[in-house]
Design an enzyme around this catalytic site. Structure first.
Site, PDB file in Angstrom:
ATOM      1  CE  LYS A   1      -0.495 -11.221  -3.734  1.00 13.13           C
ATOM      2  NZ  LYS A   1       1.312 -10.834  -3.677  1.00 13.13           N
TER       3      LYS A   1
ATOM      4  CD  GLN B   1       4.181 -11.062  -1.612  1.00  7.67           C
ATOM      5  OE1 GLN B   1       3.373 -11.234  -2.520  1.00  7.67           O
ATOM      6  NE2 GLN B   1       4.023  -9.177  -1.500  1.00  7.67           N
TER       7      GLN B   1
ATOM      8  CG  ASP C   1       2.639 -10.761  -9.214  1.00  9.12           C
ATOM      9  OD1 ASP C   1       1.796 -10.612  -8.799  1.00  9.12           O
ATOM     10  OD2 ASP C   1       3.211 -11.608  -8.377  1.00  9.12           O
TER      11      ASP C   1
END
Ligand code: GUN
Length: 293
Positions: free
Chosen positions: A52, A96, A119
């Site tokens: 990312k 994450q 997200d």
């Protein structure tokens, strides 16, 4: 059988995003900035987050990686989220997953400002997605939709079987495949580890989306000839022949299933590259809102 080349589609969309970033800057904005919070040293999470951060640089985004030891307390993590929520220089951020067991994922995800939740995991974004309202779509399901669109795969009226009911993939992709839109308009069946007649369900599917995390789970005797198979699985299996010491395995027994399919995604190189691209698209959207309200 047509192989769905996620790497090529991702490269195409990345070029579009990079051009959009340059336009945003010409229009007086600043480059989008994504922050990633990484707790502990899980190998797979390290790899995903590094990907990312690398993609941010590739597309002209700024990024910030915030690391914590695996023994970080929930309240320390919540403080960090509060700081990121209030940091005007950060357009979007992710935490994450998975998180260590002593931290409540639900509590952490709910603490993220939904306007920065690139997200798409916050209940507000999930609810808006369910209602068909503008929102940040979760990255992997959004990537699957992009692939179906890019290859112009017919979905209306089709029977789509989703295997897996995770919050990140199974549930949202099921919702999206039944939405009144393209891609969508499917009759959706959601199967999971407790489903009794999974093989029969799969055999009646025109589209199978597997997101179970069980390597090579979907066998050739579960797939109707001509079906579209989308493999979201990504498991690291030990390997003595690769430099990394592992190889990536999908949820589909690819060599046996592929010859039956009209379209199929490989692992790696299928859905995986699309996930990061969708995250970048969401981050660009978050940044663009300040300039193109
Ligand atoms: N872990 C596995 N997939 C994801 C993802 O898309 N986002 C985050 N934050 N964590 C993950």
């Amino acid at each position: 059988m047509q192989l769905i080349d996620g790497k090529a589609v991702a490269a195409h969309i990345k070029a579009e995003i990079a051009a959009n970033v340059q336009q945003l800057v010409r229009d007086g904005g600043r480059p989008p900035c994504l922050a990633a919070v990484l707790v502990g040293h899980d190998g797979a999470s390290e790899t995903y987050v590094a990907g990312k951060v690398r993609t941010c640089a590739e597309l002209g985004f700024r990024s910030s990686l915030i690391r914590f030891d695996s023994n970080v307390s929930e309240s320390e993590l919540l403080e960090c989220i509060d700081r990121l929520n209030n940091d005007g220089g950060i357009d979007g951020f992710i935490v994450q997953l998975p998180l260590p067991k002593h931290i409540s994922e639900a509590k952490i995800l709910e603490a993220i400002d939904y306007r920065k939740d690139v997200d798409g995991f916050h209940p507000v974004n999930i609810g808006r997605m369910a209602a068909g309202l503008p929102c940040f779509l979760p990255a992997t399901p959004a990537g699957v939709l992009e692939l179906l669109t890019y290859y112009n795969i017919e979905t209306s009226g089709k029977h789509c079987v989703v295997i897996g009911r995770s919050r990140i993939v199974g549930k949202p992709i099921a919702m999206l495949m039944m939405q009144k839109a393209y891609p969508g308009d499917c009759t959706v069946t959601v199967c999971h580890s407790r489903s009794n007649n999974l093989r029969e369900m799969c055999l009646s599917a025109d589209i199978i989306i597997v997101a179970l995390g069980v390597p090579h789970f979907l066998k050739d005797d579960m797939v109707k000839p001509g079906a579209v198979v989308i493999d979201v699985g990504l498991t690291r299996l030990p390997s003595s022949v690769t430099a990394t010491g592992y190889k990536l395995a999908g949820d589909v027994d690819f060599s046996r299933v592929a010859p039956l399919c009209s379209y199929i995604t490989p692992v790696p190189g299928g859905v995986g590259p699309m996930t990061i691209v969708s995250l970048m698209k969401n981050t660009w959207k978050a940044a663009a809102r300040t300039i193109y309200p």
